[in-house]
Design a protein around this motif. Structure first.
Motif, PDB file in Angstrom:
ATOM      1  N   UNK A  18       0.826  -1.214   0.000  1.00 45.70           N
ATOM      2  CA  UNK A  18       0.000   0.000   0.000  1.00 45.70           C
ATOM      3  C   UNK A  18       0.857   1.260   0.000  1.00 45.70           C
ATOM      4  N   UNK A  19       1.922   1.254   0.776  1.00 41.08           N
ATOM      5  CA  UNK A  19       2.809   2.419   0.821  1.00 41.08           C
ATOM      6  C   UNK A  19       3.486   2.618  -0.527  1.00 41.08           C
ATOM      7  N   UNK A  20       3.943   1.527  -1.136  1.00 39.72           N
ATOM      8  CA  UNK A  20       4.588   1.649  -2.445  1.00 39.72           C
ATOM      9  C   UNK A  20       3.593   2.143  -3.498  1.00 39.72           C
ATOM     10  N   UNK A  21       2.361   1.675  -3.425  1.00 38.77           N
ATOM     11  CA  UNK A  21       1.323   2.144  -4.352  1.00 38.77           C
ATOM     12  C   UNK A  21       1.040   3.632  -4.147  1.00 38.77           C
ATOM     13  N   UNK A  22       0.941   4.047  -2.891  1.00 35.51           N
ATOM     14  CA  UNK A  22       0.682   5.463  -2.594  1.00 35.51           C
ATOM     15  C   UNK A  22       1.847   6.350  -3.025  1.00 35.51           C
ATOM     16  N   UNK A  23       3.076   5.882  -2.820  1.00 41.29           N
ATOM     17  CA  UNK A  23       4.236   6.639  -3.294  1.00 41.29           C
ATOM     18  C   UNK A  23       4.174   6.820  -4.806  1.00 41.29           C
ATOM     19  N   UNK A  24       3.869   5.736  -5.504  1.00 41.81           N
ATOM     20  CA  UNK A  24       3.760   5.790  -6.969  1.00 41.81           C
ATOM     21  C   UNK A  24       2.711   6.823  -7.384  1.00 41.81           C
ATOM     22  N   UNK A  25       1.577   6.767  -6.727  1.00 41.97           N
ATOM     23  CA  UNK A  25       0.464   7.669  -7.052  1.00 41.97           C
ATOM     24  C   UNK A  25       0.817   9.129  -6.757  1.00 41.97           C
ATOM     25  N   UNK A  26       1.426   9.384  -5.606  1.00 42.32           N
ATOM     26  CA  UNK A  26       1.710  10.757  -5.173  1.00 42.32           C
ATOM     27  C   UNK A  26       2.915  11.388  -5.874  1.00 42.32           C
ATOM     28  N   UNK A  27       3.896  10.578  -6.267  1.00 42.16           N
ATOM     29  CA  UNK A  27       5.161  11.118  -6.757  1.00 42.16           C
ATOM     30  C   UNK A  27       5.336  11.077  -8.269  1.00 42.16           C
ATOM     31  N   UNK A  28       4.504  10.331  -8.974  1.00 38.22           N
ATOM     32  CA  UNK A  28       4.743  10.120 -10.403  1.00 38.22           C
ATOM     33  C   UNK A  28       4.610  11.385 -11.243  1.00 38.22           C
ATOM     34  N   UNK A  29       3.895  12.375 -10.782  1.00 33.95           N
ATOM     35  CA  UNK A  29       3.684  13.588 -11.558  1.00 33.95           C
ATOM     36  C   UNK A  29       4.883  14.538 -11.603  1.00 33.95           C
ATOM     37  N   UNK A  30       5.895  14.280 -10.790  1.00 32.29           N
ATOM     38  CA  UNK A  30       7.035  15.187 -10.717  1.00 32.29           C
ATOM     39  C   UNK A  30       8.081  14.939 -11.795  1.00 32.29           C
ATOM     40  N   UNK A  31       8.239  13.703 -12.213  1.00 30.91           N
ATOM     41  CA  UNK A  31       9.268  13.346 -13.186  1.00 30.91           C
ATOM     42  C   UNK A  31       9.406  11.845 -13.246  1.00 30.91           C
TER      43      UNK A  31
END
Length: 96
Positions: free
Chosen positions: A55-68
């Motif tokens: 879940x944490x890895x999924x949330x990181x992917x979701x939250x951080x992917x828009x930066x680069x």
């Protein structure tokens, strides 16, 4: 690009994700590597509850992917004198 503002946002998002899953670790800093053509932000989290790692890895992917360009890795760590945890690291590459 305001690197300090972005760094602060990444720290806040990382800590919000950890708090969401009641993890006791806190992200205090994120490293920034400045290069001629790109900037890389490096962060890491300690996760003690194995059940929430996906879940944490999924949330990181979701939250951080828009930066680069985002890369997330995880590795199990078993220290001799403290509880085992999973080290989740991420790096975000942004072209200058």
């Amino acid at each position: 690009m305001d690197k300090e503002k972005l760094k602060s946002e990444l720290i806040d998002k990382s800590n919000n994700i950890l708090a969401k899953y009641e993890e006791m670790d806190v992200v205090e800093d994120i490293s920034v590597m400045n290069m001629a053509a790109k900037t890389i932000f490096l962060g890491s989290l300690k996760v003690y509850n194995n059940a929430v790692i996906p879940n944490i890895m999924r949330d990181l992917q979701k939250e951080m992917k828009g930066y680069g360009e985002l890369v997330i890795r995880d590795q199990r760590v078993t220290p001799c004198c403290s509880p085992s945890y999973t080290h989740i690291s991420f790096n975000i590459t942004i072209l200058n």
